[in-house]
Scaffold this active site. Sequence first.
Site, PDB file in Angstrom:
ATOM      1  N   SER A  74       0.841  -1.190   0.000  1.00 26.92           N
ATOM      2  CA  SER A  74       0.000   0.000   0.000  1.00 26.92           C
ATOM      3  C   SER A  74       0.888   1.257   0.000  1.00 26.92           C
ATOM      4  CB  SER A  74      -0.940  -0.054   1.209  1.00 26.92           C
ATOM      5  OG  SER A  74      -2.051   0.766   1.011  1.00 26.92           O
ATOM      6  N   ASP A 327      -8.122  -6.033  -5.829  1.00 30.54           N
ATOM      7  CA  ASP A 327      -7.818  -4.873  -4.999  1.00 30.54           C
ATOM      8  C   ASP A 327      -8.131  -3.576  -5.743  1.00 30.54           C
ATOM      9  OD1 ASP A 327      -6.773  -3.062  -3.217  1.00 30.54           O
ATOM     10  OD2 ASP A 327      -4.674  -3.514  -3.683  1.00 30.54           O
ATOM     11  N   HIS A 352      -5.794  -6.734  -1.360  1.00 30.14           N
ATOM     12  CA  HIS A 352      -4.729  -5.760  -1.067  1.00 30.14           C
ATOM     13  C   HIS A 352      -3.498  -6.471  -0.485  1.00 30.14           C
ATOM     14  CE1 HIS A 352      -3.598  -1.612  -0.937  1.00 30.14           C
ATOM     15  NE2 HIS A 352      -3.593  -1.488   0.373  1.00 30.14           N
TER      16      HIS A 352
END
Lengths: 389, 389
Positions: A74, A327, A352
């Site tokens: 991320s 994601d 994710h």
Amino acid sequence: MWDIAENLGAMLIFAEHRYYGESLPFGQDSYSDSKHLNYLTSEQALADFAVLIRELKSSIPGARLSPVIAIGGSYGGMLSAWLRMKYPNVVVGALAASAPIWQFPGMVPCGDFYKIVTMDFAKSGFDCDVNIRRSWKAVDNISSTAPGLQWLSEEFSLCAPLKNNQDSIGFKAWLQESWVNLAMVDYPYQASFLQPLPAWPIKAACKHLSFSSAVSDYSLLRGVSEAVKVYYNFTGNTPCLNTSQTATGSLGFLGWYYQACTEMVMPMCTDGVQDMFEPQEWDFQAFSDECHALFGVRPRADWAETAYGGKDIRSHSNIIFSNGGLDPWSGGGVTRNMSDSLVAIVIPDGAHHLDLRYNNERDPPSVRAARALEVKYFKEWITEAAAAA
Amino acid sequence: MWDIAENLGAMLIFAEHRYYGESLPFGQDSYSDSKHLNYLTSEQALADFAVLIRELKSSIPGARLSPVIAIGGSYGGMLSAWLRMKYPNVVVGALAASAPIWQFPGMVPCGDFYKIVTMDFAKSGFDCDVNIRRSWKAVDNISSTAPGLQWLSEEFSLCAPLKNNQDSIGFKAWLQESWVNLAMVDYPYQASFLQPLPAWPIKAACKHLSFSSAVSDYSLLRGVSEAVKVYYNFTGNTPCLNTSQTATGSLGFLGWYYQACTEMVMPMCTDGVQDMFEPQEWDFQAFSDECHALFGVRPRADWAETAYGGKDIRSHSNIIFSNGGLDPWSGGGVTRNMSDSLVAIVIPDGAHHLDLRYNNERDPPSVRAARALEVKYFKEWITEAAAAA
């Protein structure tokens, strides 16, 4: 990382980003005003990591010549990629997992993010996306009367009952964020990243949303309530739902919001057609005004592209960009190889940064293959570094 | 740049570095204290240039797709190289002329700089370096008495007469810096970079310093006086020599000194054997104390290496490092190719960034060849950029 460290003879270092967790440069005052927040930037964080790595290499016995690989997911994945771009003398390569380095203005369509969320729901149950798209109007209809507001508050077991139209707007935003979060953590096994959840949580949620079109607003929202409780009350221990919160624990929401309000400007939009949400255009000015009201700062929309290269990153090397097909952040990710050493990996069944999680017997083959490929590149970089030393 | 711009269809942009010249972020207060000086860093300057280039490309008609090449000499050359390293999305390549990017702690021997100065004098006249080496003791001898101080002041036409031992230390430092400056600007034709000077000024100065060993202190220093006046009074219009100044015009000395006191720490030392100066070790602590007294800051000796890669710059591309063999700064320069696209050029007969000066009929063949090669690379980068666009 834990699964492969021993095989690679690696030491794992987890560095906390300034202004998050316990790394508060001004203690309790760190978030008090924009003057104290001024040092919260991704560039400063990268410099911290560069200094930390060099310090550790010079102080840990035997570490002096060890090549270092940056790994993150991320925003942490973005930082990993950027650390390699800006400090290639400090890290020999980077794994940027689910890193939306192209989610900045002008790089990808602002609607891609919510389109992916919608696709996840569409393929996880009969008309699941269709019914969520219908639910917004149903909330409007029912929340237009006081008894309706009361019914909604009770049906959704809300901690704080809805009292007026403003509350119902917040309620819809909270629902929307819940669906987004479900898409991010749609893992193939029980996990507790944002919330404790069952395996394939979207499928579990969509079981409550497979209505035909004839359903009443009340029945539809009863289904939505059941579905959203898959996210908020999988354990059965949640006494009531708090619409001001969508994740357990602290992911440093305020810090991230400040960063979004300065450098990390990520346009998002919905149209209600290609996605299951109420139409909402990207309004930079409104966003900027909100930032100014909240922090006394205004975002620099173009800075991320200037600083981190945008689409023009070909001159860099040794970065793996891994992306989960489920994601929503993969919409802003690098999903095609840019060169021999700027490599994209797509994990179709991954949410994710699934690849950064422990090995699991329910892992789909695509994530196993991704991890194997990642380790192959790690070993190449280590060999390269040893040859160059 | 002026000689080749038309042929390349180029626009030339000269960007002024923040805190220099008229680019004072806080006007008259910019240098008032460390709080105001806090924004004077090379990183901030690079960011300025990146933002400026993108702004110009978006606002100048027809410039949007133009590839940009960074060109600079000395610190400007370092910035050019670093701009390509840190913002390869903004500039397709860089010419770093006489850029001592390795003059930082631990990268090159601290004595190389003064060894090159000495070599320049050694080869420019009979025993020129030997006599300068002898001159320091002669200054000490003569300045030990009041009449000696007076004689020195008159012989050197000093604006402010020497009054005591402290003054004579400053006098020697000023002489030393004058020799260094002569080495930097030892150009093959009349020029006025630091001072108006004749062609090959060291040769002109050394004509006054070709004594055999039997010479008296007074005769020796009379020769030194004549030699140093080649540097300070070539025009014949200098009424007196000012020992607090070694260059005409403002090169932003104070700004550079602040930068040296924060990030740009460049160790220098002399031993009196391999160079013609009085022995002086590099004393970081003394330097740091001086910085603290002057600006209230202390230098970060390792930061330049962390930020700009030190010797480990192989992963970058499209940078030419040109160096003058006569230039003391070449000691901290990149003088060997690091890769196919990190190219070193050495100009044996060149002083400080001679290649950046206008073409001149007295240019040695080595600088003509260097310029031709530089243009060849420029054209390659432009072609590459067009192919990638």
